[in-house]
Design an enzyme around this catalytic site. Structure first.
Site, mmCIF file in Angstrom:
data_model
loop_
_atom_site.group_PDB
_atom_site.id
_atom_site.type_symbol
_atom_site.label_atom_id
_atom_site.label_comp_id
_atom_site.label_asym_id
_atom_site.label_seq_id
_atom_site.Cartn_x
_atom_site.Cartn_y
_atom_site.Cartn_z
ATOM 1 N N ASN A 164 -32.798 15.296 10.756
ATOM 2 C CA ASN A 164 -32.683 16.757 10.641
ATOM 3 C C ASN A 164 -34.062 17.330 10.967
ATOM 4 O O ASN A 164 -34.976 17.243 10.150
ATOM 5 C CB ASN A 164 -32.250 17.130 9.215
ATOM 6 C CG ASN A 164 -32.233 18.623 8.990
ATOM 7 O OD1 ASN A 164 -32.410 19.407 9.926
ATOM 8 N ND2 ASN A 164 -32.025 19.028 7.745
ATOM 9 N N LYS B 149 -34.947 20.290 11.238
ATOM 10 C CA LYS B 149 -35.193 21.593 10.587
ATOM 11 C C LYS B 149 -35.815 22.566 11.596
ATOM 12 O O LYS B 149 -35.486 22.496 12.776
ATOM 13 C CB LYS B 149 -36.048 21.394 9.323
ATOM 14 C CG LYS B 149 -35.414 20.352 8.381
ATOM 15 C CD LYS B 149 -36.019 20.296 7.009
ATOM 16 C CE LYS B 149 -35.308 19.239 6.170
ATOM 17 N NZ LYS B 149 -35.812 19.143 4.799
ATOM 18 N N HIS C 34 -26.697 22.248 3.610
ATOM 19 C CA HIS C 34 -28.038 21.769 3.256
ATOM 20 C C HIS C 34 -28.605 22.647 2.142
ATOM 21 O O HIS C 34 -28.386 23.854 2.121
ATOM 22 C CB HIS C 34 -28.951 21.804 4.491
ATOM 23 C CG HIS C 34 -30.206 21.020 4.263
ATOM 24 N ND1 HIS C 34 -31.255 21.527 3.538
ATOM 25 C CD2 HIS C 34 -30.564 19.772 4.640
ATOM 26 C CE1 HIS C 34 -32.206 20.609 3.483
ATOM 27 N NE2 HIS C 34 -31.818 19.531 4.143
ATOM 28 N N GLU D 41 -31.422 23.835 1.691
ATOM 29 C CA GLU D 41 -32.255 24.948 2.170
ATOM 30 C C GLU D 41 -31.373 26.138 2.577
ATOM 31 O O GLU D 41 -31.739 27.287 2.373
ATOM 32 C CB GLU D 41 -33.148 24.467 3.331
ATOM 33 C CG GLU D 41 -34.239 23.538 2.806
ATOM 34 C CD GLU D 41 -34.721 22.480 3.789
ATOM 35 O OE1 GLU D 41 -34.466 22.610 5.001
ATOM 36 O OE2 GLU D 41 -35.351 21.508 3.322
ATOM 37 N N GLU E 229 -28.358 14.694 -1.172
ATOM 38 C CA GLU E 229 -29.783 15.025 -1.075
ATOM 39 C C GLU E 229 -30.232 15.705 -2.362
ATOM 40 O O GLU E 229 -30.016 16.910 -2.538
ATOM 41 C CB GLU E 229 -30.031 15.975 0.104
ATOM 42 C CG GLU E 229 -29.663 15.392 1.448
ATOM 43 C CD GLU E 229 -30.452 16.040 2.588
ATOM 44 O OE1 GLU E 229 -31.034 15.305 3.378
ATOM 45 O OE2 GLU E 229 -30.510 17.281 2.653
ATOM 46 N N GLY F 37 -38.684 16.681 0.916
ATOM 47 C CA GLY F 37 -40.008 17.119 1.348
ATOM 48 C C GLY F 37 -41.076 17.014 0.275
ATOM 49 O O GLY F 37 -42.155 17.575 0.410
ATOM 50 N N SER G 179 -37.106 12.467 1.245
ATOM 51 C CA SER G 179 -38.317 11.638 1.356
ATOM 52 C C SER G 179 -38.012 10.182 1.713
ATOM 53 O O SER G 179 -38.679 9.262 1.234
ATOM 54 C CB SER G 179 -39.155 11.730 0.083
ATOM 55 O OG SER G 179 -39.575 13.062 -0.127
#
Ligand code: 13P
Length: 249
Positions: A9, A11, A94, A96, A166, A172, A212
């Site tokens: 991904n 992003k 996701h 985010e 996730e 991250g 991560s």
């Protein structure tokens, strides 16, 4: 045997030119890898058409699509548009998108149906916040995300889904779920799917881990019976790291 998958991904990273170069590097590295893992790169929308031209082994995916079919939705990109670039996958749900763009379960259910109706395979993300894990609510959170986002699908459609667990606290942050934590919740996710669609369907669905993931921890994560691969953020932007994760199988 379930499909093993490593999906990158990207992003909101790379210019078009950098993205093409990254895809070329990834292709050069994976050319000799034959471990049965499916490789997917999920690029920004504007990269899709050009990156598609340089992909040979890897499949292409987008990172989102609209919840409406077409029309006056300035700035949106429909599932049909994504499909028309040659993309086969689309990341939906996701964290985010859920947190920064307020995408809720109902909207994600609409996006999922549109993606499927247009022949795209959703990589559907679920996962809890740190506070939810700390208060022991992580099982309830992922169960609710599955139920509200996906469990309205027919069995035939559900069978096409790729799931990605996730944990938000691992995205991250450099903090990875331990191998045991990943297996525990992946097994729970599979059992939840089995309770709804039956064990045969649950056994078919790839469940990827994201957060991560890097070459140094991928092997340990992927060795778990219910972890079928990874959805990779930061490490997917460095071709050698991405390849290091792909070859961890
Ligand atoms: P990182 O691998 O950078 O933690 O991101 C994971 C992710 O969000 C993939 O979708």
């Amino acid at each position: 045997m379930r499909q093993k998958i490593v999906a990158g991904n990207w992003k909101m990273n790379t210019t078009l030119q950098e993205g093409i170069a990254l895809a070329q590097e990834v292709e050069a590295l994976i050319a000799g890898v034959n471990n049965g893992a499916k490789v997917i790169v999920c690029t920004p929308f504007i990269h899709l058409t050009e990156v598609k031209k340089v992909l040979k082994k890897a499949a292409l995916g987008a990172q989102n699509c609209a919840s409406e079919v077409s029309g006056a939705y300035t700035g949106e990109v429909s599932a049909a548009m994504v499909k028309s670039t040659g993309a086969e996958y689309v990341i939906l749900g996701h964290s985010e998108r859920r947190s920064y763009y307020h995408e809720d379960d109902a909207m994600l259910a609409k996006k999922t149906k549109l993606a499927l109706a247009n022949g795209l395979i959703p990589i559907f993300c679920i996962g809890e916040l740190l506070s939810e894990r700390e208060s022991g609510k992580h099982f309830d959170v992922v169960k609710s995300q599955l139920e509200k986002g996906l469990f309205d699908l027919s069995e035939e459609d559900f069978k096409k889904i790729v799931l990605a667990y996730e944990p938000v606290w691992a995205i991250g942050t450099g903090k990875t779920a331990s191998s045991a934590q990943a297996q525990e919740i992946h097994k729970f996710i599979r059992d939840t799917v089995a309770a709804k669609y039956g064990q045969a369907v649950a056994d078919l669905i790839p469940i990827l881990y994201g957060g991560s993931c890097k070459p140094s921890n991928a092997k340990e994560l992927f060795e778990n019976p219910d972890v079928d691969g990874g959805l990779i953020g930061g490490a997917a932007l460095v071709a050698s790291d991405f390849n290091g994760i792909i070859t961890a199988f």
